[in-house]
Each structure stands twice: as structure tokens, then as C-alpha cells.
Design a protein around this motif. Structure first.
Motif, PDB file in Angstrom:
ATOM      1  N   LEU A  14      47.949  39.949  23.937  1.00 26.15           N
ATOM      2  CA  LEU A  14      48.277  41.235  24.559  1.00 26.15           C
ATOM      3  C   LEU A  14      48.983  40.975  25.867  1.00 26.15           C
ATOM      4  N   ASP A  15      49.796  41.925  26.277  1.00 29.80           N
ATOM      5  CA  ASP A  15      50.566  41.832  27.519  1.00 29.80           C
ATOM      6  C   ASP A  15      50.672  43.245  28.062  1.00 29.80           C
ATOM      7  N   GLU A  16      49.892  43.547  29.098  1.00 32.62           N
ATOM      8  CA  GLU A  16      49.805  44.910  29.617  1.00 32.62           C
ATOM      9  C   GLU A  16      49.906  44.920  31.141  1.00 32.62           C
ATOM     10  N   GLY A  17      50.457  45.999  31.666  1.00 29.93           N
ATOM     11  CA  GLY A  17      50.507  46.190  33.103  1.00 29.93           C
ATOM     12  C   GLY A  17      51.686  45.503  33.758  1.00 29.93           C
ATOM     13  N   THR A  39      34.634  44.483  27.828  1.00 30.78           N
ATOM     14  CA  THR A  39      33.914  44.293  29.088  1.00 30.78           C
ATOM     15  C   THR A  39      34.603  44.950  30.279  1.00 30.78           C
ATOM     16  N   GLY A  40      35.790  45.521  30.058  1.00 23.09           N
ATOM     17  CA  GLY A  40      36.488  46.245  31.120  1.00 23.09           C
ATOM     18  C   GLY A  40      37.414  45.407  31.979  1.00 23.09           C
ATOM     19  N   TRP A  41      37.551  44.115  31.662  1.00 19.30           N
ATOM     20  CA  TRP A  41      38.377  43.256  32.504  1.00 19.30           C
ATOM     21  C   TRP A  41      39.846  43.659  32.500  1.00 19.30           C
ATOM     22  N   VAL A  42      40.384  43.966  31.322  1.00 20.82           N
ATOM     23  CA  VAL A  42      41.813  44.287  31.245  1.00 20.82           C
ATOM     24  C   VAL A  42      42.133  45.508  32.101  1.00 20.82           C
ATOM     25  N   SER A  43      41.360  46.567  31.942  1.00 24.40           N
ATOM     26  CA  SER A  43      41.621  47.782  32.721  1.00 24.40           C
ATOM     27  C   SER A  43      41.365  47.552  34.204  1.00 24.40           C
ATOM     28  N   GLU A  44      40.347  46.773  34.543  1.00 22.57           N
ATOM     29  CA  GLU A  44      40.022  46.501  35.946  1.00 22.57           C
ATOM     30  C   GLU A  44      41.163  45.752  36.634  1.00 22.57           C
ATOM     31  N   LEU A  45      41.696  44.746  35.956  1.00 21.90           N
ATOM     32  CA  LEU A  45      42.781  43.958  36.549  1.00 21.90           C
ATOM     33  C   LEU A  45      44.075  44.749  36.613  1.00 21.90           C
ATOM     34  N   ARG A  46      44.310  45.587  35.617  1.00 18.60           N
ATOM     35  CA  ARG A  46      45.503  46.436  35.665  1.00 18.60           C
ATOM     36  C   ARG A  46      45.426  47.406  36.844  1.00 18.60           C
ATOM     37  N   VAL A 233      29.546  37.912  31.520  1.00 13.03           N
ATOM     38  CA  VAL A 233      30.987  38.131  31.321  1.00 13.03           C
ATOM     39  C   VAL A 233      31.490  39.431  31.943  1.00 13.03           C
ATOM     40  N   GLY A 234      30.774  40.525  31.734  1.00 12.43           N
ATOM     41  CA  GLY A 234      31.245  41.814  32.230  1.00 12.43           C
ATOM     42  C   GLY A 234      30.602  42.259  33.521  1.00 12.43           C
ATOM     43  N   ASP A 235      29.890  41.373  34.195  1.00 12.58           N
ATOM     44  CA  ASP A 235      29.134  41.739  35.384  1.00 12.58           C
ATOM     45  C   ASP A 235      30.046  42.194  36.526  1.00 12.58           C
ATOM     46  N   ARG A 236      29.607  43.212  37.268  1.00 12.52           N
ATOM     47  CA  ARG A 236      30.440  43.769  38.340  1.00 12.52           C
ATOM     48  C   ARG A 236      30.581  42.808  39.513  1.00 12.52           C
ATOM     49  N   VAL A 237      29.569  41.953  39.751  1.00 15.02           N
ATOM     50  CA  VAL A 237      29.687  40.949  40.813  1.00 15.02           C
ATOM     51  C   VAL A 237      30.775  39.950  40.456  1.00 15.02           C
ATOM     52  N   TYR A 238      30.841  39.565  39.196  1.00 16.00           N
ATOM     53  CA  TYR A 238      31.894  38.673  38.707  1.00 16.00           C
ATOM     54  C   TYR A 238      33.265  39.302  38.920  1.00 16.00           C
ATOM     55  N   LYS A 239      33.408  40.559  38.533  1.00 15.63           N
ATOM     56  CA  LYS A 239      34.707  41.232  38.670  1.00 15.63           C
ATOM     57  C   LYS A 239      35.115  41.361  40.132  1.00 15.63           C
ATOM     58  N   ALA A 240      34.184  41.779  40.963  1.00 15.68           N
ATOM     59  CA  ALA A 240      34.509  41.955  42.384  1.00 15.68           C
ATOM     60  C   ALA A 240      34.872  40.617  43.028  1.00 15.68           C
ATOM     61  N   GLY A 241      34.137  39.565  42.674  1.00 18.77           N
ATOM     62  CA  GLY A 241      34.403  38.256  43.240  1.00 18.77           C
ATOM     63  C   GLY A 241      35.762  37.703  42.832  1.00 18.77           C
ATOM     64  N   VAL A 242      36.134  37.938  41.574  1.00 14.16           N
ATOM     65  CA  VAL A 242      37.437  37.474  41.096  1.00 14.16           C
ATOM     66  C   VAL A 242      38.558  38.227  41.805  1.00 14.16           C
ATOM     67  N   LYS A 243      38.427  39.530  41.947  1.00 15.38           N
ATOM     68  CA  LYS A 243      39.474  40.309  42.615  1.00 15.38           C
ATOM     69  C   LYS A 243      39.619  39.881  44.081  1.00 15.38           C
ATOM     70  N   ASP A 244      38.511  39.601  44.741  1.00 13.32           N
ATOM     71  CA  ASP A 244      38.577  39.115  46.122  1.00 13.32           C
ATOM     72  C   ASP A 244      39.278  37.758  46.184  1.00 13.32           C
ATOM     73  N   PHE A 245      38.932  36.875  45.259  1.00  8.58           N
ATOM     74  CA  PHE A 245      39.542  35.541  45.213  1.00  8.58           C
ATOM     75  C   PHE A 245      41.050  35.634  44.998  1.00  8.58           C
ATOM     76  N   LEU A 246      41.459  36.479  44.068  1.00  8.94           N
ATOM     77  CA  LEU A 246      42.883  36.632  43.787  1.00  8.94           C
ATOM     78  C   LEU A 246      43.638  37.227  44.975  1.00  8.94           C
ATOM     79  N   ALA A 247      42.977  38.118  45.700  1.00 11.76           N
ATOM     80  CA  ALA A 247      43.617  38.746  46.847  1.00 11.76           C
ATOM     81  C   ALA A 247      43.774  37.774  48.021  1.00 11.76           C
ATOM     82  N   GLN A 248      42.877  36.791  48.107  1.00  8.57           N
ATOM     83  CA  GLN A 248      42.860  35.904  49.267  1.00  8.57           C
ATOM     84  C   GLN A 248      43.564  34.581  49.036  1.00  8.57           C
ATOM     85  N   ARG A 249      43.718  34.175  47.786  1.00 10.46           N
ATOM     86  CA  ARG A 249      44.292  32.848  47.527  1.00 10.46           C
ATOM     87  C   ARG A 249      45.774  32.831  47.968  1.00 10.46           C
ATOM     88  N   PRO A 250      46.277  31.655  48.355  1.00 10.88           N
ATOM     89  CA  PRO A 250      47.672  31.553  48.843  1.00 10.88           C
ATOM     90  C   PRO A 250      48.659  32.052  47.810  1.00 10.88           C
TER      91      PRO A 250
END
Length: 250
Positions: A14-17, A39-46, A233-250
Motif C-alpha cells: 500500500l502507498d497512502e498519504g 491497529t491504526g498505524w496507517v491512519s495515525e501516521l497519515r 503493536v497498537g499501543d498508544r505509548v508506542y505510537k506517541a513515542g514513534v511520532k516524537d522520535f520521527l519529529a526530533q530525528r535529524p
């Protein structure tokens, strides 16, 4: 669902967003829909402004089913990911894999760092490099005619999961036997891309995230509280942590 061929192997994806691309690589006996869609990952990341790409690994979901363990070496499966990126014209992306998908992500981060903007290793800790799950026990559980006779606890877990996802159990048994290559400590230590290791605090399949972070230079750890291998896999702490990591990484 679109697909492409890497050699003779058909790979569904799949390729979305829109936005910076992130490639999602699911775990053993799962699929892109089960691991990342339900688990909501695709919609969350989009929603976070990302272009989301995911694939069904060979032997899984809508991709080709193969029955020779030689077709499932981690390097071969990583090649499917690289081929998908080439097919979509993506030279470099963030990668997130879960469990077996984490092994594939780590392999790409080591072997092709120019393709990997950052690596998120979900559901895989120190067992990336040592004390791997006994593949033959799981493979035999997948091949058993009667699930009631399975005594190995992990084999029973993966057999139940494979039945729930209506997977091709013969293909999965071949995958389990072929994909269990451990990364060496030296290879893991050579990973230099920004890396996040996210593991449930009661996950006894992945092994310690903190022990692996001691091997991979500058890796960050995200503890997913009170979650085991299947429920993290679908845990909200996991999702929030990944989004923070992606926002902060170089």
C-alpha cells in the motif's frame, strides 16, 4: 491492493498519504493490514503528515507463497523492501519494522544505510543478536495437523495467530526456518542511523530493548508499559513515542 514483482515474487503493498515517506514492515505470521491497518498505524501516521508505505512480506498476506526456507533469508526479504522503494522511486525513507520486520529493518540499516533515514525496531530487543526463538519448534507447530497436540508455548501462540490470520501455514513454516539468521554484535554495532528500539516491558519474545541499545551506538529505547509481544503493536505509548522520535530525528 497494488502489487509489483521482485523477480518472480509478487509483493502486495500500500502507498497512502503525502509527505516524508515511512516504510512499515510487519512481523511473522501477520500482514500489513493486521500489523499496521487494524491497529491504526496507517491512519495515525497519515494524520501526522507522512506518506505511508507498507508491504506484505513474501509468504504473507497477498504476496507470493514460497515453500523453500532458502527463499526467506533476511537479506532476501530485505531485498523486497529495497525493490519496493525502487518501484516507487523512493531513494531514502524512515523504516519501522515489528518483530521479524524489525530484523529486516535492522539488516537494511546495517547493509544499506544510504536508504534508511531512521530505523524503528519494534518488538525486537537483544534477541536480534542472541538467544533466538527456537525456529524448529514454531515451524513444527505450524505444520501440525492437530493444534491440540502442540505443547511448545511459543509454537502454540504462533499457530493460534496464524490460524486467526488465515495464513498459509506451510509457507510460514518455511519462513520461520529460513529467516532466523541472527545479526552479529559487530553488525549491530555498525548501525549508525538514528535508531529507536520499542519493546513491551513484559515481552518475553523480543528480549531486552535496553541490552540491545547498549550494542547499537546512540540508540534510544521506548518502553511500552505492561505490554507483551502481541499486545504492544497498537499501543498508544508506542505510537506517541514513534511520532516524537520521527519529529526530533535529524
Amino acid at each position: 491492493m497494488p502489487s509489483f514483482h521482485n523477480g518472480s515474487v509478487e509483493i502486495a503493498y500500500l502507498d497512502e498519504g503525502e509527505g516524508d515517506p515511512i516504510v512499515l514492515i510487519h512481523g511473522f505470521a501477520s500482514s500489513m493490514s493486521v500489523n499496521w491497518g487494524y491497529t491504526g498505524w496507517v491512519s495515525e501516521l497519515r494524520k501526522a503528515g507522512r506518506r505511508v508505505i507498507a508491504l506484505d512480506n513474501r509468504g504473507h498476506g497477498g504476496s507470493s507463497k514460497l515453500y523453500d526456507p532458502e527463499d526467506y533469508h533476511i537479506g532476501t526479504m530485505a531485498g523486497d523492501v529495497g525493490a519496493l522503494m525502487d518501484h516507487l522511486g523512493i531513494p531514502r525513507a524512515d523504516l519501522m519494522g515489528y518483530s521479524m520486520g524489525g530484523r529486516i529493518t535492522a539488516y537494511l540499516a546495517y547493509s544499506a544505510p544510504e536508504r534508511v533515514r531512521s530505523a524503528i525496531l519494534g518488538g525486537i530487543g537483544i534477541r536480534l543478536i542472541k538467544d533466538a526463538v527456537l525456529a524448529e519448534n514454531v515451524a513444527q507447530a505450524l505444520e501440525a495437523d492437530d493444534a491440540a497436540g502442540i505443547t511448545d508455548p511459543l509454537g502454540k501462540t504462533f499457530r493460534s495467530f496464524a490460524d486467526q490470520t488465515r495464513s498459509d501455514r506451510r509457507a510460514l513454516a518455511a519462513c520461520m526456518r529460513g529467516s532466523r539468521r541472527l545479526m552479529t554484535s559487530e553488525e549491530a554495532a555498525a548501525i549508525t542511523v538514528p535508531t529507536l528500539i520499542a519493546v513491551g516491558t513484559v515481552d518475553d519474545v523480543a528480549g531486552s530493548a535496553h541490552a540491545l541499545a547498549e550494542v547499537i551506538p546512540q540508540a534510544q529505547v521506548l518502553d511500552i508499559p505492561d505490554r507483551d509481544h502481541m499486545r504492544a503493536v497498537g499501543d498508544r505509548v508506542y505510537k506517541a513515542g514513534v511520532k516524537d522520535f520521527l519529529a526530533q530525528r535529524p
